[in-house]
Scaffold this active site. Sequence first.
Site, PDB file in Angstrom:
ATOM      1  N   GLU A 136       0.840  -1.204   0.000  1.00 16.28           N
ATOM      2  CA  GLU A 136       0.000   0.000   0.000  1.00 16.28           C
ATOM      3  C   GLU A 136       0.879   1.259   0.000  1.00 16.28           C
ATOM      4  OE1 GLU A 136      -2.698  -0.083   3.279  1.00 16.28           O
ATOM      5  OE2 GLU A 136      -3.945   1.535   2.488  1.00 16.28           O
ATOM      6  N   ALA A 166      -8.286   3.095   8.761  1.00 10.54           N
ATOM      7  CA  ALA A 166      -7.746   2.094   9.691  1.00 10.54           C
ATOM      8  C   ALA A 166      -6.225   1.975   9.670  1.00 10.54           C
ATOM      9  CB  ALA A 166      -8.377   0.731   9.407  1.00 10.54           C
ATOM     10  N   GLN A 169       0.248   5.223   6.047  1.00 11.97           N
ATOM     11  CA  GLN A 169       1.516   4.816   5.450  1.00 11.97           C
ATOM     12  C   GLN A 169       2.443   6.017   5.267  1.00 11.97           C
ATOM     13  OE1 GLN A 169      -1.169   2.164   5.417  1.00 11.97           O
ATOM     14  NE2 GLN A 169      -1.590   3.549   3.750  1.00 11.97           N
TER      15      GLN A 169
HETATM   16  N1  LIG Z   1     -14.570  14.627   5.655  1.00 17.78           N
HETATM   17  C1  LIG Z   1     -14.448  13.682   4.775  1.00 17.78           C
HETATM   18  N2  LIG Z   1     -14.028  12.510   5.209  1.00 17.78           N
HETATM   19  C2  LIG Z   1     -13.920  11.546   4.311  1.00 17.78           C
HETATM   20  C3  LIG Z   1     -14.213  11.727   2.932  1.00 17.78           C
HETATM   21  N3  LIG Z   1     -13.983  10.569   2.292  1.00 17.78           N
HETATM   22  C4  LIG Z   1     -13.557   9.706   3.242  1.00 17.78           C
HETATM   23  N4  LIG Z   1     -13.545  10.303   4.457  1.00 17.78           N
HETATM   24  C5  LIG Z   1     -13.153   9.736   5.752  1.00 17.78           C
HETATM   25  O1  LIG Z   1     -11.723   9.757   5.794  1.00 17.78           O
HETATM   26  C6  LIG Z   1     -11.230   8.572   6.388  1.00 17.78           C
HETATM   27  C7  LIG Z   1     -10.285   7.913   5.471  1.00 17.78           C
HETATM   28  O2  LIG Z   1     -10.921   7.640   4.265  1.00 17.78           O
HETATM   29  P1  LIG Z   1     -10.172   6.797   3.176  1.00 17.78           P
HETATM   30  O3  LIG Z   1      -8.863   7.406   2.887  1.00 17.78           O
HETATM   31  O4  LIG Z   1     -11.119   6.562   2.071  1.00 17.78           O
HETATM   32  O5  LIG Z   1      -9.917   5.459   4.047  1.00 17.78           O
HETATM   33  P2  LIG Z   1     -10.044   3.952   3.608  1.00 17.78           P
HETATM   34  O6  LIG Z   1      -9.323   3.773   2.322  1.00 17.78           O
HETATM   35  O7  LIG Z   1     -11.459   3.543   3.632  1.00 17.78           O
HETATM   36  O8  LIG Z   1      -9.280   3.224   4.819  1.00 17.78           O
HETATM   37  P3  LIG Z   1      -7.928   2.365   4.821  1.00 17.78           P
HETATM   38  O9  LIG Z   1      -8.321   0.959   4.495  1.00 17.78           O
HETATM   39  O10 LIG Z   1      -7.405   2.508   6.205  1.00 17.78           O
HETATM   40  O11 LIG Z   1      -7.006   2.977   3.807  1.00 17.78           O
HETATM   41  C8  LIG Z   1     -12.469   7.751   6.742  1.00 17.78           C
HETATM   42  O12 LIG Z   1     -12.755   8.052   8.090  1.00 17.78           O
HETATM   43  C9  LIG Z   1     -13.547   8.281   5.854  1.00 17.78           C
HETATM   44  O13 LIG Z   1     -14.820   8.162   6.468  1.00 17.78           O
HETATM   45  C10 LIG Z   1     -14.661  13.003   2.523  1.00 17.78           C
HETATM   46  O14 LIG Z   1     -14.921  13.258   1.351  1.00 17.78           O
HETATM   47  N5  LIG Z   1     -14.761  13.939   3.487  1.00 17.78           N
HETATM   48 CA   LIG Z   2      -7.077   3.850   1.770  1.00 13.62          CA
END
Ligand SMILES: Nc1nc2c(ncn2[C@@H]2O[C@H](COP(=O)(O)OP(=O)(O)OP(=O)(O)O)[C@@H](O)[C@H]2O)c(=O)[nH]1
Ligand SMILES: [Ca+2]
Length: 461
Positions: A136, A166, A169
């Site tokens: 990742e 969760a 990196q």
């Molecule tokens: N405020 C805000 N939070 C967001 C948005 N999209 C995702 N998040 C939040 O940001 C955090 C990280 O989102 P992602 O980077 O998509 O995480 P992920 O890929 O699901 O998680 P990993 O498996 O740990 O990589 C999560 O708590 C999401 O709920 C957004 O457009 N706005």
């Molecule tokens: Ca991610």
Amino acid sequence: MRLTSACTAVYGIVLDAGSSHTSVFIYEWPAEKENNTGMVQQLHTCNVKGKGISSYYANPDGAGKSLHECMMEAKNKIPANRHSETPVYLGATAGMRLLKMENEAASEKVLASVEHSLKTYPFSYQGARIISGQEEGAFGWITVNYLSKNLNKPTGTLGALDLGGASTQITFVPQQEIESNDNSIDFRLYGNDYHLYTHSFLCYGKDQALKLSMGMKLESTRVADKTKPIELRDPCFHPGYNFTKTAQSVFNTPCINGVNLPTGIISHVGLGNWSQCQQSIRKVFNITYCAYSKCSFNGVFQPSVDGKFGAFSAFFFVMDFLNLTSDSLDGTKQRLAKYCSTPWKEIVEKYPQIKQKYLSEYCFSGTYILTLLEDGYSFTSDNWKDISFIKKIGDSDAGWTLGYMLNLTNMIPAEAQDTPLMPDGGYITFMLLFTLLILVLLLMVFIYFRRSTRQAQKDII
Ligand SMILES: Nc1nc2c(ncn2[C@@H]2O[C@H](COP(=O)(O)OP(=O)(O)OP(=O)(O)O)[C@@H](O)[C@H]2O)c(=O)[nH]1
Ligand SMILES: [Ca+2]
């Protein structure tokens, strides 16, 4: 799989099955330039409705079904005559890593469900798997450097910082030796050797870090009357914020196993105190032991950060919302302190269109990001400006998916191309000069013939 077809566009699909949600990315590139850096572009993304695939542990069929709308969008976006040659990959990250730790059979059922679903579409299914934290980190680094066209130049590269729900990196080319094999990854790309430092912290994505931090605050709370809700007075939430939550909903994660937590109802009360919030967040980083010359936290080796960094995913969402993408470190702290102390009522009134769950967590998330970068990774006020909070580079999202696809489709050659392809600008200049030369030649031939004709006429006269 190798995609070759002259003069047509080629497509690839990658599903990013994250802990909080799944996104489908469609990439497109001209077939004849497939090995050229920066040629692959993001054509379309689709966010799958609902939560991440790991949330379907009790109903695995739902995981596969959840992908349907986005896969239909992919079917419509990609020309039908390319469908059967379009590879589809699904990579699952920290949510599925955690589910596998907790219940391996359930994680396998979820993967089987998405596999079954993806095979029903007319594309070339290439596999669904949980990718490692190292992959990742490394593929995120490849993506940002490929898109910035850094890979076939002798110039510096861009470090990659990814914050998910969760895990998080950090990946960069360090100046000093990498003392731990687990954190070292080597690539040869376009004839250059890259020796990368990478680490993925499971449980240190922003959602799990919030649970860890809340768990630590409650651990010390003595519960006298078990019939009453336990009050969690939290400096990382706004003053006036007061919500009742079940302990089960907050602590249902293997990240806080072994911690002595209460059960029942929690009354979560905001205090809005930024410096206390930062102190509480510092406790989730264990800095008491290090078996190397230096560590970030939890005994993990980390060389000094070096060069420029791109910080994406939640690093961007949070800092962009807080309007902190271009402030100094000190300015960031001051503005964050002001934001955290703003009453909850005012925040809700100011941003009626934003989901209250997201809204309530920005004070925590912003403070967590700052603490992770400064106390965890040792960024300072001097090199804070080297961090760019980014969502996209050009039209493509920063994230691990593009690097993953480039690797699996063998699109980044290890060696520099034998006959270096001219950059587009050079090609256009070359064509213009070539056309000019032909015109000059034609003109000379024309003048020569006219002269000879005139001479012939004179000779006759
Ligand atoms: N405020 C805000 N939070 C967001 C948005 N999209 C995702 N998040 C939040 O940001 C955090 C990280 O989102 P992602 O980077 O998509 O995480 P992920 O890929 O699901 O998680 P990993 O498996 O740990 O990589 C999560 O708590 C999401 O709920 C957004 O457009 N706005
Ligand atoms: Ca991610």
